[in-house]
Design a protein around this motif. Structure first.
Motif, PDB file in Angstrom:
ATOM      1  N   GLU A   1       0.811  -1.218   0.000  1.00  0.00           N
ATOM      2  CA  GLU A   1       0.000   0.000   0.000  1.00  0.00           C
ATOM      3  C   GLU A   1       0.846   1.270   0.000  1.00  0.00           C
ATOM      4  O   GLU A   1       0.340   2.348  -0.301  1.00  0.00           O
ATOM      5  N   LYS A   2       2.133   1.129   0.322  1.00  0.00           N
ATOM      6  CA  LYS A   2       3.026   2.286   0.358  1.00  0.00           C
ATOM      7  C   LYS A   2       4.463   1.790   0.298  1.00  0.00           C
ATOM      8  O   LYS A   2       4.730   0.594   0.499  1.00  0.00           O
ATOM      9  N   PRO A   3       5.412   2.689   0.016  1.00  0.00           N
ATOM     10  CA  PRO A   3       6.823   2.277   0.007  1.00  0.00           C
ATOM     11  C   PRO A   3       7.248   1.743   1.372  1.00  0.00           C
ATOM     12  O   PRO A   3       6.705   2.126   2.405  1.00  0.00           O
ATOM     13  N   ASP A   4       8.230   0.861   1.356  1.00  0.00           N
ATOM     14  CA  ASP A   4       8.675   0.209   2.582  1.00  0.00           C
ATOM     15  C   ASP A   4      10.190   0.043   2.494  1.00  0.00           C
ATOM     16  O   ASP A   4      10.718  -0.284   1.427  1.00  0.00           O
ATOM     17  N   ILE A   5      10.905   0.261   3.594  1.00  0.00           N
ATOM     18  CA  ILE A   5      12.360   0.162   3.584  1.00  0.00           C
ATOM     19  C   ILE A   5      12.837  -1.251   3.281  1.00  0.00           C
ATOM     20  O   ILE A   5      13.986  -1.473   2.902  1.00  0.00           O
ATOM     21  N   ARG A   6      11.940  -2.227   3.385  1.00  0.00           N
ATOM     22  CA  ARG A   6      12.302  -3.600   3.008  1.00  0.00           C
ATOM     23  C   ARG A   6      12.369  -3.764   1.498  1.00  0.00           C
ATOM     24  O   ARG A   6      12.844  -4.782   0.988  1.00  0.00           O
ATOM     25  N   ARG A   7      11.882  -2.750   0.768  1.00  0.00           N
ATOM     26  CA  ARG A   7      11.871  -2.789  -0.699  1.00  0.00           C
ATOM     27  C   ARG A   7      12.400  -1.446  -1.198  1.00  0.00           C
ATOM     28  O   ARG A   7      11.702  -0.444  -1.173  1.00  0.00           O
ATOM     29  N   MET A   8      13.642  -1.431  -1.653  1.00  0.00           N
ATOM     30  CA  MET A   8      14.330  -0.185  -1.986  1.00  0.00           C
ATOM     31  C   MET A   8      14.276   0.110  -3.475  1.00  0.00           C
ATOM     32  O   MET A   8      14.397  -0.787  -4.306  1.00  0.00           O
ATOM     33  N   MET A   9      14.122   1.396  -3.820  1.00  0.00           N
ATOM     34  CA  MET A   9      14.086   1.851  -5.202  1.00  0.00           C
ATOM     35  C   MET A   9      15.383   2.570  -5.545  1.00  0.00           C
ATOM     36  O   MET A   9      15.869   3.414  -4.781  1.00  0.00           O
ATOM     37  N   ILE A  10      15.951   2.250  -6.706  1.00  0.00           N
ATOM     38  CA  ILE A  10      17.118   2.954  -7.228  1.00  0.00           C
ATOM     39  C   ILE A  10      16.705   3.639  -8.526  1.00  0.00           C
ATOM     40  O   ILE A  10      16.266   2.975  -9.473  1.00  0.00           O
ATOM     41  N   PHE A  11      16.829   4.963  -8.551  1.00  0.00           N
ATOM     42  CA  PHE A  11      16.391   5.755  -9.696  1.00  0.00           C
ATOM     43  C   PHE A  11      17.572   6.084 -10.611  1.00  0.00           C
ATOM     44  O   PHE A  11      18.736   5.863 -10.285  1.00  0.00           O
ATOM     45  N   GLN A  12      17.261   6.678 -11.763  1.00  0.00           N
ATOM     46  CA  GLN A  12      18.275   7.072 -12.716  1.00  0.00           C
ATOM     47  C   GLN A  12      19.097   8.255 -12.219  1.00  0.00           C
ATOM     48  O   GLN A  12      20.264   8.404 -12.569  1.00  0.00           O
ATOM     49  N   ASN A  13      18.502   9.100 -11.363  1.00  0.00           N
ATOM     50  CA  ASN A  13      19.176  10.346 -10.970  1.00  0.00           C
ATOM     51  C   ASN A  13      19.996  10.231  -9.681  1.00  0.00           C
ATOM     52  O   ASN A  13      20.382  11.250  -9.100  1.00  0.00           O
ATOM     53  N   TYR A  14      20.249   9.017  -9.212  1.00  0.00           N
ATOM     54  CA  TYR A  14      21.130   8.729  -8.066  1.00  0.00           C
ATOM     55  C   TYR A  14      20.525   9.113  -6.720  1.00  0.00           C
ATOM     56  O   TYR A  14      20.535   8.331  -5.786  1.00  0.00           O
ATOM     57  N   GLY A  15      20.038  10.360  -6.576  1.00  0.00           N
ATOM     58  CA  GLY A  15      19.392  10.780  -5.332  1.00  0.00           C
ATOM     59  C   GLY A  15      20.329  10.907  -4.145  1.00  0.00           C
ATOM     60  O   GLY A  15      19.910  10.749  -2.999  1.00  0.00           O
ATOM     61  N   LEU A  16      21.602  11.211  -4.392  1.00  0.00           N
ATOM     62  CA  LEU A  16      22.551  11.369  -3.292  1.00  0.00           C
ATOM     63  C   LEU A  16      22.452  12.774  -2.710  1.00  0.00           C
ATOM     64  O   LEU A  16      22.139  13.735  -3.415  1.00  0.00           O
ATOM     65  N   LEU A  17      22.739  12.904  -1.425  1.00  0.00           N
ATOM     66  CA  LEU A  17      22.719  14.204  -0.754  1.00  0.00           C
ATOM     67  C   LEU A  17      24.091  14.855  -0.911  1.00  0.00           C
ATOM     68  O   LEU A  17      25.098  14.328  -0.431  1.00  0.00           O
ATOM     69  N   PRO A  18      24.166  16.001  -1.604  1.00  0.00           N
ATOM     70  CA  PRO A  18      25.471  16.581  -1.952  1.00  0.00           C
ATOM     71  C   PRO A  18      26.293  17.040  -0.755  1.00  0.00           C
ATOM     72  O   PRO A  18      27.526  17.131  -0.864  1.00  0.00           O
ATOM     73  N   TRP A  19      25.661  17.350   0.365  1.00  0.00           N
ATOM     74  CA  TRP A  19      26.404  17.836   1.526  1.00  0.00           C
ATOM     75  C   TRP A  19      26.944  16.699   2.394  1.00  0.00           C
ATOM     76  O   TRP A  19      27.685  16.932   3.334  1.00  0.00           O
ATOM     77  N   ARG A  20      26.576  15.474   2.043  1.00  0.00           N
ATOM     78  CA  ARG A  20      27.057  14.316   2.803  1.00  0.00           C
ATOM     79  C   ARG A  20      28.199  13.631   2.059  1.00  0.00           C
ATOM     80  O   ARG A  20      28.206  13.567   0.838  1.00  0.00           O
ATOM     81  N   SER A  21      29.122  13.059   2.826  1.00  0.00           N
ATOM     82  CA  SER A  21      30.180  12.253   2.211  1.00  0.00           C
ATOM     83  C   SER A  21      29.569  10.981   1.626  1.00  0.00           C
ATOM     84  O   SER A  21      28.400  10.644   1.896  1.00  0.00           O
ATOM     85  N   VAL A  22      30.364  10.285   0.844  1.00  0.00           N
ATOM     86  CA  VAL A  22      29.913   9.017   0.270  1.00  0.00           C
ATOM     87  C   VAL A  22      29.479   8.056   1.380  1.00  0.00           C
ATOM     88  O   VAL A  22      28.405   7.439   1.315  1.00  0.00           O
ATOM     89  N   GLN A  23      30.300   7.923   2.416  1.00  0.00           N
ATOM     90  CA  GLN A  23      29.956   7.011   3.503  1.00  0.00           C
ATOM     91  C   GLN A  23      28.672   7.448   4.202  1.00  0.00           C
ATOM     92  O   GLN A  23      27.809   6.610   4.504  1.00  0.00           O
ATOM     93  N   LYS A  24      28.522   8.734   4.447  1.00  0.00           N
ATOM     94  CA  LYS A  24      27.323   9.214   5.126  1.00  0.00           C
ATOM     95  C   LYS A  24      26.073   9.036   4.260  1.00  0.00           C
ATOM     96  O   LYS A  24      24.985   8.824   4.783  1.00  0.00           O
ATOM     97  N   ASN A  25      26.218   9.099   2.945  1.00  0.00           N
ATOM     98  CA  ASN A  25      25.085   8.799   2.066  1.00  0.00           C
ATOM     99  C   ASN A  25      24.670   7.344   2.203  1.00  0.00           C
ATOM    100  O   ASN A  25      23.481   7.032   2.246  1.00  0.00           O
ATOM    101  N   VAL A  26      25.642   6.453   2.277  1.00  0.00           N
ATOM    102  CA  VAL A  26      25.325   5.027   2.414  1.00  0.00           C
ATOM    103  C   VAL A  26      24.694   4.739   3.775  1.00  0.00           C
ATOM    104  O   VAL A  26      23.850   3.853   3.905  1.00  0.00           O
ATOM    105  N   GLU A  27      25.056   5.513   4.781  1.00  0.00           N
ATOM    106  CA  GLU A  27      24.527   5.302   6.130  1.00  0.00           C
ATOM    107  C   GLU A  27      23.103   5.828   6.299  1.00  0.00           C
ATOM    108  O   GLU A  27      22.459   5.552   7.318  1.00  0.00           O
ATOM    109  N   LEU A  28      22.586   6.548   5.325  1.00  0.00           N
ATOM    110  CA  LEU A  28      21.314   7.257   5.492  1.00  0.00           C
ATOM    111  C   LEU A  28      20.171   6.332   5.911  1.00  0.00           C
ATOM    112  O   LEU A  28      19.448   6.601   6.872  1.00  0.00           O
TER     113      LEU A  28
END
Length: 232
Positions: free
Chosen positions: A47-74
């Protein structure tokens, strides 16, 4: 719709623009409500998105102010994983996608292909049951695209993740998928489902790969010098 695929299967939704691939993917992921019927995964209604099912989009969706590691930790932060454990898990998945040496960098310092690897590591870090991928390599150059296709295929086998992947590229579908769901437009619908029996290692130059590609060409009514009998 109810998914019945075995755990760890890689399924591609393949078809031209306007056939409903992305709409179907977003409906299964819970971003779009089905106009009729329902979607369920493992017997549970979606019925809604769930963290057990993750979506990966074409535009990456990374947070520019976070380091690579901190993006992965999100995602791990949203699951309230302790800080030390978050760091360890993020490091593991960055190593898995070949970016362990980039953990302190920021997205603007990475190429498009590297940013997409970070997005994949971030999705894998929360250990989802299913990964949804919406044409994630569409903006990349041909060589980077092929390398990422090989990497994602390898990761799908090693991590045993169920993946539903949208593409309009026939060869991409064959290099990645265990099954290809061929769709057609006006109205958007499933035309055929093709099982790809090439094993875990895929060779784009093999006779088996070319036969699988020609079979899908035939389904799309594209010109081929082979006949249907060649596939029986």
């Amino acid at each position: 719709m109810q998914t019945k695929e075995p755990k760890g299967e890689f399924v591609c939704l393949l078809g031209p623009s306007g056939c409903g691939k992305t709409t179907l993917l977003h409906t299964v992921a819970g971003f779009v409500k089905a106009s009729s019927g329902q979607v369920s995964i493992h017997g549970e209604k979606v019925e809604k998105p769930d963290i057990r099912r993750m979506m990966i989009f074409q535009n990456y969706g990374l947070l520019p102010w976070r380091s690579v590691q901190k993006n992965v930790e999100l995602g791990l932060e949203s699951k309230k994983v302790p800080k030390a454990q978050r760091k360890e898990i993020a490091a593991h998945y960055l190593d898995l996608v070949g970016l362990g040496h980039c953990k302190e960098k920021h997205p603007y310092q990475l190429s498009g292909g590297m940013q997409q690897r970070v997005a994949i590591a971030r999705a894998l870090a929360v250990e989802p049951e299913v990964l949804f991928m919406d044409e994630p390599f569409g903006a990349l150059d041909a060589i980077t695209r092929m390398r990422l296709q090989d990497d994602v295929r390898r990761l799908s086998v090693e991590e045993k993740k169920t993946i539903l992947f949208v593409t309009h590229d026939i060869e991409e579908a064959i290099i990645l998928a265990d099954r290809v769901v061929v769709m057609e437009p006006d109205p958007g619908r499933i035309k055929s489902i093709v099982k790809i029996q090439l094993g875990h290692e895929r060779d784009r130059t093999s006779d088996e790969f070319i036969l699988a590609r020609d079979k899908i060409f035939e389904i799309f009514n594209m010109k081929t010098d082979r006949t249907v009998e060649d596939y029986i």
